[in-house]
Enzyme design. Structure first.
Site, PDB file in Angstrom:
ATOM      1  N   TYR A  61     -36.823  41.922  23.680  1.00  0.00           N
ATOM      2  CA  TYR A  61     -36.111  42.850  25.242  1.00  0.00           C
ATOM      3  C   TYR A  61     -37.022  42.412  26.032  1.00  0.00           C
ATOM      4  O   TYR A  61     -35.994  42.534  27.102  1.00  0.00           O
ATOM      5  CB  TYR A  61     -37.052  44.153  24.793  1.00  0.00           C
ATOM      6  CG  TYR A  61     -36.591  44.831  23.032  1.00  0.00           C
ATOM      7  CD1 TYR A  61     -35.297  44.995  22.761  1.00  0.00           C
ATOM      8  CD2 TYR A  61     -37.614  44.824  22.391  1.00  0.00           C
ATOM      9  CE1 TYR A  61     -35.540  45.413  21.559  1.00  0.00           C
ATOM     10  CE2 TYR A  61     -37.899  45.303  21.020  1.00  0.00           C
ATOM     11  CZ  TYR A  61     -36.823  45.548  20.644  1.00  0.00           C
ATOM     12  OH  TYR A  61     -36.639  46.093  19.204  1.00  0.00           O
ATOM     13  N   SER A  85     -40.915  46.649  19.890  1.00  0.00           N
ATOM     14  CA  SER A  85     -40.772  47.778  20.447  1.00  0.00           C
ATOM     15  C   SER A  85     -41.685  47.780  21.875  1.00  0.00           C
ATOM     16  O   SER A  85     -41.511  48.039  22.896  1.00  0.00           O
ATOM     17  CB  SER A  85     -39.542  48.564  20.567  1.00  0.00           C
ATOM     18  OG  SER A  85     -40.139  48.928  19.475  1.00  0.00           O
ATOM     19  N   LYS A 125     -43.691  41.805   7.539  1.00  0.00           N
ATOM     20  CA  LYS A 125     -43.015  42.791   8.357  1.00  0.00           C
ATOM     21  C   LYS A 125     -44.280  43.634   7.747  1.00  0.00           C
ATOM     22  O   LYS A 125     -43.874  44.511   7.218  1.00  0.00           O
ATOM     23  CB  LYS A 125     -42.079  43.227   7.974  1.00  0.00           C
ATOM     24  CG  LYS A 125     -41.513  44.476   9.036  1.00  0.00           C
ATOM     25  CD  LYS A 125     -39.855  45.297   8.367  1.00  0.00           C
ATOM     26  CE  LYS A 125     -39.013  45.611   9.292  1.00  0.00           C
ATOM     27  NZ  LYS A 125     -38.057  46.516   9.094  1.00  0.00           N
ATOM     28  N   CYS A 179     -31.752  51.347   7.000  1.00  0.00           N
ATOM     29  CA  CYS A 179     -32.476  52.560   8.112  1.00  0.00           C
ATOM     30  C   CYS A 179     -31.635  53.159   9.121  1.00  0.00           C
ATOM     31  O   CYS A 179     -31.953  54.631   9.393  1.00  0.00           O
ATOM     32  CB  CYS A 179     -33.533  52.100   8.314  1.00  0.00           C
ATOM     33  SG  CYS A 179     -33.983  50.815   9.214  1.00  0.00           S
ATOM     34  N   CYS A 216     -30.227  45.793   7.406  1.00  0.00           N
ATOM     35  CA  CYS A 216     -30.479  47.175   6.569  1.00  0.00           C
ATOM     36  C   CYS A 216     -30.419  48.240   6.874  1.00  0.00           C
ATOM     37  O   CYS A 216     -28.903  48.276   6.691  1.00  0.00           O
ATOM     38  CB  CYS A 216     -32.097  47.031   8.186  1.00  0.00           C
ATOM     39  SG  CYS A 216     -33.589  47.896   7.292  1.00  0.00           S
ATOM     40  N   CYS A 225     -34.990  51.993   4.249  1.00  0.00           N
ATOM     41  CA  CYS A 225     -34.511  51.108   4.265  1.00  0.00           C
ATOM     42  C   CYS A 225     -33.400  50.537   3.441  1.00  0.00           C
ATOM     43  O   CYS A 225     -33.081  49.711   3.143  1.00  0.00           O
ATOM     44  CB  CYS A 225     -35.289  50.032   4.868  1.00  0.00           C
ATOM     45  SG  CYS A 225     -36.105  50.210   6.029  1.00  0.00           S
ATOM     46  N   LYS A 268     -43.216  40.078  12.221  1.00  0.00           N
ATOM     47  CA  LYS A 268     -43.017  41.295  12.932  1.00  0.00           C
ATOM     48  C   LYS A 268     -44.424  42.056  12.613  1.00  0.00           C
ATOM     49  O   LYS A 268     -44.500  42.170  11.266  1.00  0.00           O
ATOM     50  CB  LYS A 268     -41.641  41.403  12.427  1.00  0.00           C
ATOM     51  CG  LYS A 268     -41.510  42.828  13.026  1.00  0.00           C
ATOM     52  CD  LYS A 268     -40.374  43.176  12.591  1.00  0.00           C
ATOM     53  CE  LYS A 268     -39.376  44.285  12.547  1.00  0.00           C
ATOM     54  NZ  LYS A 268     -39.071  44.901  12.260  1.00  0.00           N
ATOM     55  N   GLU A 273     -46.038  36.469   1.075  1.00  0.00           N
ATOM     56  CA  GLU A 273     -44.714  36.876   1.441  1.00  0.00           C
ATOM     57  C   GLU A 273     -43.887  35.692   1.972  1.00  0.00           C
ATOM     58  O   GLU A 273     -42.467  35.721   1.414  1.00  0.00           O
ATOM     59  CB  GLU A 273     -44.814  38.103   2.225  1.00  0.00           C
ATOM     60  CG  GLU A 273     -45.131  39.212   1.827  1.00  0.00           C
ATOM     61  CD  GLU A 273     -43.686  40.432   1.183  1.00  0.00           C
ATOM     62  OE1 GLU A 273     -43.163  39.275   0.990  1.00  0.00           O
ATOM     63  OE2 GLU A 273     -44.379  41.280   1.050  1.00  0.00           O
ATOM     64  N   ARG A 305     -37.142  53.003  16.949  1.00  0.00           N
ATOM     65  CA  ARG A 305     -37.007  53.898  16.661  1.00  0.00           C
ATOM     66  C   ARG A 305     -36.040  55.446  16.999  1.00  0.00           C
ATOM     67  O   ARG A 305     -34.855  55.397  16.118  1.00  0.00           O
ATOM     68  CB  ARG A 305     -38.054  54.730  15.349  1.00  0.00           C
ATOM     69  CG  ARG A 305     -38.216  53.194  14.295  1.00  0.00           C
ATOM     70  CD  ARG A 305     -38.995  54.123  13.462  1.00  0.00           C
ATOM     71  NE  ARG A 305     -39.260  52.884  12.462  1.00  0.00           N
ATOM     72  CZ  ARG A 305     -40.943  52.735  12.226  1.00  0.00           C
ATOM     73  NH1 ARG A 305     -42.161  54.517  12.016  1.00  0.00           N
ATOM     74  NH2 ARG A 305     -41.677  52.356  10.860  1.00  0.00           N
TER      75      ARG A 305
HETATM   76  C1  PBG Z   1     -35.061  48.342  10.782  1.00  0.00           C
HETATM   77  C2  PBG Z   1     -35.454  47.406  11.416  1.00  0.00           C
HETATM   78  C3  PBG Z   1     -37.162  48.134  12.580  1.00  0.00           C
HETATM   79  C4  PBG Z   1     -37.695  46.787  13.153  1.00  0.00           C
HETATM   80  C5  PBG Z   1     -36.416  46.408  13.618  1.00  0.00           C
HETATM   81  N1  PBG Z   1     -35.464  46.035  12.400  1.00  0.00           N
HETATM   82  C6  PBG Z   1     -37.676  48.915  12.338  1.00  0.00           C
HETATM   83  C7  PBG Z   1     -38.794  49.515  11.115  1.00  0.00           C
HETATM   84  O1  PBG Z   1     -38.749  48.438   9.751  1.00  0.00           O
HETATM   85  O2  PBG Z   1     -38.453  50.462  11.482  1.00  0.00           O
HETATM   86  C8  PBG Z   1     -38.243  47.122  14.614  1.00  0.00           C
HETATM   87  C9  PBG Z   1     -37.822  46.442  16.130  1.00  0.00           C
HETATM   88  C10 PBG Z   1     -38.845  46.861  17.043  1.00  0.00           C
HETATM   89  O3  PBG Z   1     -39.673  47.603  17.010  1.00  0.00           O
HETATM   90  O4  PBG Z   1     -38.379  45.761  18.467  1.00  0.00           O
HETATM   91  N2  PBG Z   1     -35.935  48.015   9.050  1.00  0.00           N
END
Ligand code: PBG
Length: 330
Positions: A311, A272, A193, A120, A118, A128, A246, A231, A203
């Site tokens: 995690y 997270s 996603k 970002c 990615c 991204c 996700k 998707e 983040r």
């Molecule tokens: C990057 C990415 C993100 C996460 C994984 N890869 C953040 C987003 O899309 O804003 C989130 C993972 C998490 O919250 O544990 N694009």
């Protein structure tokens, strides 16, 4: 009419073990790791107790510790020192992720390394992909993301996990990997996603929050189930090797639906915010963090996930290791 005696099979622990339908094993886990360029020592992420940003050297040691506890697969996120408009540190051969991949492979060649693909964390605007006016431009972003994937494979990534949510990312990255001689490197597509508030703590951990606006023009609307299937099916068509949903906990219906539709291995990302909720409530003594954690992960497996990015992987591995060793657990 005779009623059914369902409790017969719940009478004692051995019977319950015999009829248990789902189980969570260390082999199901992928453990996320954060590496930060220029860091002197590991830094705990305030909203994710027990999770750290690491300097390369410490991260290599951490992989070693995790492997000795029985974890085998890791997904790597990098935070560069310098960010720019095009996220150029994401595909530089000397980028933080590339250097870390090489360093881990040198010390732990058998570790299974998954690279998050990615931009970002690497762009100064925190989106991204590449910006055109105030939106993320799909096709020019794909070119860069393909460069990111190829550079990660060159540095030793075993699996490429594109999380950028552009259209056509699987086709483009597959083509790029094949052309560079990496036809054996699988793609774990972040297929479904959602634009989710559960990513908040990540983040902070990955320092990749968008500097303006949000990700709703490329990540999915939480309200949509049929679109999630579209998707997933598109990514399968484009030759993804794994599909992913996700976040996980608020989207178990989507996991179940895809499980029933695709034959590919399915990954749930226990994100997270899901981790932070359990940790925070546990700290307050409002619920039992270990039992709610185990119940949540079990639910993801029961819904149909084969693998879980979580995690919690290390703390669970640690508990099971202590368990085997006959020491007190928990
Ligand atoms: C990057 C990415 C993100 C996460 C994984 N890869 C953040 C987003 O899309 O804003 C989130 C993972 C998490 O919250 O544990 N694009």
């Amino acid at each position: 009419m005779m009623f059914k005696r369902q409790r017969r099979l719940r009478r004692n622990p051995f019977l319950r073990d015999l009829v248990r339908e789902t189980d969570v094993s260390l082999d199901d886990f992928i453990y996320p790791l954060f590496v930060k360029e220029g860091l002197e020592q590991p830094m705990e992420i305030p909203s994710m107790p027990g999770i750290y940003q690491f300097p390369i050297k410490d991260l290599v040691e951490e992989v070693g510790r995790c492997m000795s506890l029985g974890l085998k697969a890791f997904i790597l996120f990098g935070i560069p020192q310098n960010k720019d408009e095009r996220g150029s540190q994401a595909y530089a051969p000397t980028g933080i992720v590339q250097e870390t991949l090489q360093a881990i492979k040198k010390s732990h060649p058998e570790a299974l390394l998954i690279a998050d693909t990615c931009l970002c964390e690497f762009t100064d605007h925190g989106h991204c992909g590449l910006l055109k006016e105030d939106d993320v431009d799909n096709d020019s972003s794909l070119e860069l993301l393909t460069q990111v994937a190829v550079s990660q494979a060159q540095a030793g990534a075993d699996v490429i996990a594109p999380s950028n949510a552009m259209d056509g990312f699987v086709t483009t990255i597959r083509r790029g990997l094949d052309a560079a001689g990496f036809d054996q490197v699988p793609i774990m597509a972040y297929s479904v996603k959602f634009a989710s508030s559960f990513y908040g703590p990540f983040r902070e951990a990955a320092e990749g929050a968008p500097q303006f606006g949000d990700r709703k023009s490329y990540q999915m609307d939480s309200a949509n189930r049929r679109e999630a299937l579209r998707e997933a099916l598109a990514d399968e068509d484009e030759q993804a090797d794994f599909l992913m949903v996700k976040p996980a906990l608020a989207y178990l219906d989507i996991i179940r639906e895809i499980r029933g539709t695709s034959l590919l291995p399915l990954v749930a990302y226990n994100v997270s915010g899901e981790y932070a909720m359990i940790k925070a409530a546990g700290e307050k003594g409002w619920l039992n963090p270990i039992l709610t954690r185990d119940e949540s992960l079990l639910a993801m497996k029961r819904a149909g996930a084969d693998l879980i990015i979580t995690y919690f992987a290390k703390e669970i591995a640690l508990e099971r290791w202590k368990d085997r060793d006959g020491k007190a657990v928990k």
